[in-house]
Enzyme design. Structure first.
Site, PDB file in Angstrom:
ATOM      1  N   LYS A 294      -5.906-109.190 -77.293  1.00 37.65           N
ATOM      2  CA  LYS A 294      -6.145-109.727 -76.104  1.00 37.65           C
ATOM      3  C   LYS A 294      -6.671-111.384 -77.095  1.00 37.65           C
ATOM      4  CE  LYS A 294      -9.282-109.962 -71.941  1.00 37.65           C
ATOM      5  NZ  LYS A 294     -10.221-109.921 -71.970  1.00 37.65           N
TER       6      LYS A 294
ATOM      7  N   ASP B 294      14.519-115.559 -69.317  1.00 37.49           N
ATOM      8  CA  ASP B 294      15.737-115.619 -70.401  1.00 37.49           C
ATOM      9  C   ASP B 294      14.611-116.331 -71.868  1.00 37.49           C
ATOM     10  OD1 ASP B 294      18.201-116.293 -68.782  1.00 37.49           O
ATOM     11  OD2 ASP B 294      17.152-117.441 -68.338  1.00 37.49           O
TER      12      ASP B 294
ATOM     13  N   ASN C 296       8.651-112.809 -63.068  1.00 42.32           N
ATOM     14  CA  ASN C 296       9.632-113.555 -61.896  1.00 42.32           C
ATOM     15  C   ASN C 296       9.632-112.411 -60.630  1.00 42.32           C
ATOM     16  OD1 ASN C 296      11.916-112.315 -61.239  1.00 42.32           O
ATOM     17  ND2 ASN C 296      12.197-112.366 -63.418  1.00 42.32           N
TER      18      ASN C 296
ATOM     19  N   PHE D  90      25.214-111.763 -61.337  1.00 41.82           N
ATOM     20  CA  PHE D  90      24.775-112.164 -60.125  1.00 41.82           C
ATOM     21  C   PHE D  90      23.980-113.574 -60.204  1.00 41.82           C
ATOM     22  CE2 PHE D  90      23.379-109.811 -55.780  1.00 41.82           C
ATOM     23  CZ  PHE D  90      24.295-108.301 -56.076  1.00 41.82           C
TER      24      PHE D  90
HETATM   25  N1  CTP Z   1      21.535-112.385 -67.019  1.00 39.70           N
HETATM   26  C1  CTP Z   1      20.915-111.183 -68.207  1.00 39.70           C
HETATM   27  N2  CTP Z   1      20.644-111.984 -68.810  1.00 39.70           N
HETATM   28  C2  CTP Z   1      19.400-112.965 -69.102  1.00 39.70           C
HETATM   29  C3  CTP Z   1      19.760-113.942 -67.646  1.00 39.70           C
HETATM   30  C4  CTP Z   1      20.337-113.553 -66.613  1.00 39.70           C
HETATM   31  O1  CTP Z   1      22.135-110.555 -67.709  1.00 39.70           O
HETATM   32  N3  CTP Z   1      18.649-113.123 -69.907  1.00 39.70           N
HETATM   33  C5  CTP Z   1      22.849-111.607 -66.208  1.00 39.70           C
HETATM   34  C6  CTP Z   1      21.339-111.846 -64.834  1.00 39.70           C
HETATM   35  O2  CTP Z   1      21.086-110.087 -64.728  1.00 39.70           O
HETATM   36  C7  CTP Z   1      22.589-112.493 -63.655  1.00 39.70           C
HETATM   37  C8  CTP Z   1      23.647-113.054 -64.272  1.00 39.70           C
HETATM   38  O3  CTP Z   1      23.280-112.949 -65.828  1.00 39.70           O
HETATM   39  O4  CTP Z   1      24.358-110.929 -63.477  1.00 39.70           O
HETATM   40  C9  CTP Z   1      23.100-115.089 -64.249  1.00 39.70           C
HETATM   41  O5  CTP Z   1      21.382-114.592 -64.096  1.00 39.70           O
HETATM   42  P1  CTP Z   1      21.010-116.142 -63.694  1.00 39.70           P
HETATM   43  O6  CTP Z   1      19.726-115.726 -63.657  1.00 39.70           O
HETATM   44  O7  CTP Z   1      21.294-116.421 -61.860  1.00 39.70           O
HETATM   45  O8  CTP Z   1      21.706-117.093 -64.682  1.00 39.70           O
HETATM   46  P2  CTP Z   1      21.759-117.679 -66.286  1.00 39.70           P
HETATM   47  O9  CTP Z   1      22.659-116.551 -67.151  1.00 39.70           O
HETATM   48  O10 CTP Z   1      20.039-116.978 -66.814  1.00 39.70           O
HETATM   49  O11 CTP Z   1      21.222-119.139 -65.836  1.00 39.70           O
HETATM   50  P3  CTP Z   1      20.304-120.044 -65.170  1.00 39.70           P
HETATM   51  O12 CTP Z   1      19.371-119.526 -65.162  1.00 39.70           O
HETATM   52  O13 CTP Z   1      20.170-121.542 -65.867  1.00 39.70           O
HETATM   53  O14 CTP Z   1      20.909-119.951 -64.108  1.00 39.70           O
END
Ligand code: CTP
Length: 399
Positions: free
Chosen positions: A291, A281, A212, A325
């Site tokens: 590959k 996620d 990302n 965050f």
């Molecule tokens: N985070 C995490 N592990 C994940 C996703 C997120 O530890 N798989 C943590 C990030 O480091 C951040 C917080 O969760 O501190 C929120 O991340 P964000 O990407 O805003 O939210 P998500 O929980 O992934 O939810 P969504 O993508 O549905 O908004």
């Protein structure tokens, strides 16, 4: 700056000595008490009177002129200086200090001071690149002396290359930064702070992966601020192009799983845990060991859910202050508050990622800090460094 700070400027004999005049003049404009020591060779390039006029202080030159005065001056300046700046610093002064030689007023005073010493070297390229000079610099850095890297360009001797004195503004800013550090309240002294930053990657095959847009700037700024305020800091970082912050232990990871494992290793022993990383996620369901070869068909990748690391940490939380965050593009506060509950957080720092001049990759951020009690603190757009500072102020309730 609260009380007037004293900077002792050591000028050594190089053609760049005239630029030290501008440095002194700029430091004075910041309400700094500037005291200049010149080596004998420096006085061949610029007169002491010029420095005296700009600094409005007597310029010290020859240690043996008045033995009694010397005794007082070199000790009193060594004690009085909050910061020592050597500009320009020749190979000679660097070599002397690196080898413990104190044979004139400047080298003697530098050896006698306990304050931070910054060298701004300027010399011929070959001289600067000479292994002996480089070894001396490394040795001094190992003892905590600071160096402002010279730039490349056309040198006074006609050669082109590295060795040109850094910009006057760069030098002045470095001094101001060090002065600022002196004033910092060490309110995180004794605390262990664990931070995650940057993106994670989801490998597809041995050559490809998904990731990302996170650059890690926010997490690195938090790590730097925590260290500046005296904390013992561990930064678990996904791949970034950023320099390692000073006094921070950095552990590099690539995937969600690696980040989770390292954070879990250190979690129990931490006082404050801040998760600024943009964690993937999902991971690829069928990672290909070979590959993937192209075919005439479309390629479909299937993803499966990966760990929600912060949620796992929230479940394990005992006394830690846990901060997450929330990167949001709509319903910012509502979504962030839901994440506080779901992940058992103490605070969440929510930002609007749709704004062009804040968020991913930018040096600035505009955030809302929300506590688990529902308190919402709206911060104006500010540098990520400043956001980092406000996060700790709020955690420690020192607003
Ligand atoms: N985070 C995490 N592990 C994940 C996703 C997120 O530890 N798989 C943590 C990030 O480091 C951040 C917080 O969760 O501190 C929120 O991340 P964000 O990407 O805003 O939210 P998500 O929980 O992934 O939810 P969504 O993508 O549905 O908004």
């Amino acid at each position: 700056m609260n009380n007037k700070k004293c900077v002792c400027v050591g000028v050594t004999g190089g053609i760049a000595a005239y630029k030290a005049l501008e440095v002194v003049s700029k430091l004075k404009k910041h309400n700094i008490d500037v005291n200049v020591i010149m080596t004998n060779s420096a006085t061949k390039f610029v007169t002491p009177l010029s420095f005296q006029s700009l600094s409005q202080n007597m310029v010290v030159t020859d240690m043996f002129a008045e033995p009694k005065a010397f005794e007082i001056q070199h000790i009193s300046l060594a004690k009085k200086a909050d910061i020592f700046l050597i500009v320009p610093a020749t190979a000679n002064i660097i070599g002397k200090i690196a080898n413990g030689i104190a044979d004139d007023m400047l080298s003697t005073t530098i050896m006698a001071t306990k304050s931070k010493v910054i060298f701004a070297p300027a010399m011929n390229t070959n001289m600067f690149q000479n292994k002996i000079v480089q070894d001396n610099i490394k040795k001094l850095e190992g003892y905590g002396y600071k160096f402002i890297q010279p730039t490349s360009g056309r040198l006074a001797c006609g050669d082109t290359g590295e060795g040109k004195l850094a910009d006057v503004d760069t030098i002045v800013n470095k001094v101001l930064e060090e002065i600022n550090n002196l004033d910092t309240n060490k309110d995180l002294m004794g605390k262990k702070v664990l931070i995650s930053a940057g993106p994670t990657i989801a490998p597809i095959d041995p050559v490809r992966y998904l990731t990302n847009r996170s650059t890690g700037k926010m997490g690195y700024a938090i790590a730097e601020e925590a260290a500046r305020r005296g904390a013992e800091v561990i930064l678990v970082s996904g791949p970034t192009n950023l320099e390692k912050p000073n006094c921070v232990k950095v552990i590099n990871v690539l995937t969600n799983e690696e980040m989770k494992n390292v954070l879990l290793d250190y979690f129990n022993d931490s006082d404050i845990v801040i998760k600024a990383a943009a964690v993937a996620d999902y991971k690829i369901k069928n990672y290909s060991i070979e590959k993937i070869k192209k075919t005439e068909e479309d390629l479909t990748l299937t993803f499966e859910r990966d760990n929600d690391i912060l949620k796992i940490l929230g479940e394990k939380k005992t006394n830690q202050i846990l901060v997450g965050f929330a990167a949001e593009s709509n319903n910012i506060v509502e979504n962030a508050k839901r994440k506080i509950k779901d992940k058992n957080l103490d605070y969440i720092v929510a930002n609007d990622i749709t704004s062009a001049d804040t968020g991913f990759g930018s040096d600035n951020n505009k955030v809302i800090i929300i506590s688990k009690d529902g308190e919402e603190i709206y911060l104006d757009k500010m540098s990520k460094k400043e956001v980092a500072s406000r996060i700790f102020d709020i955690i420690l309730r020192k607003r």
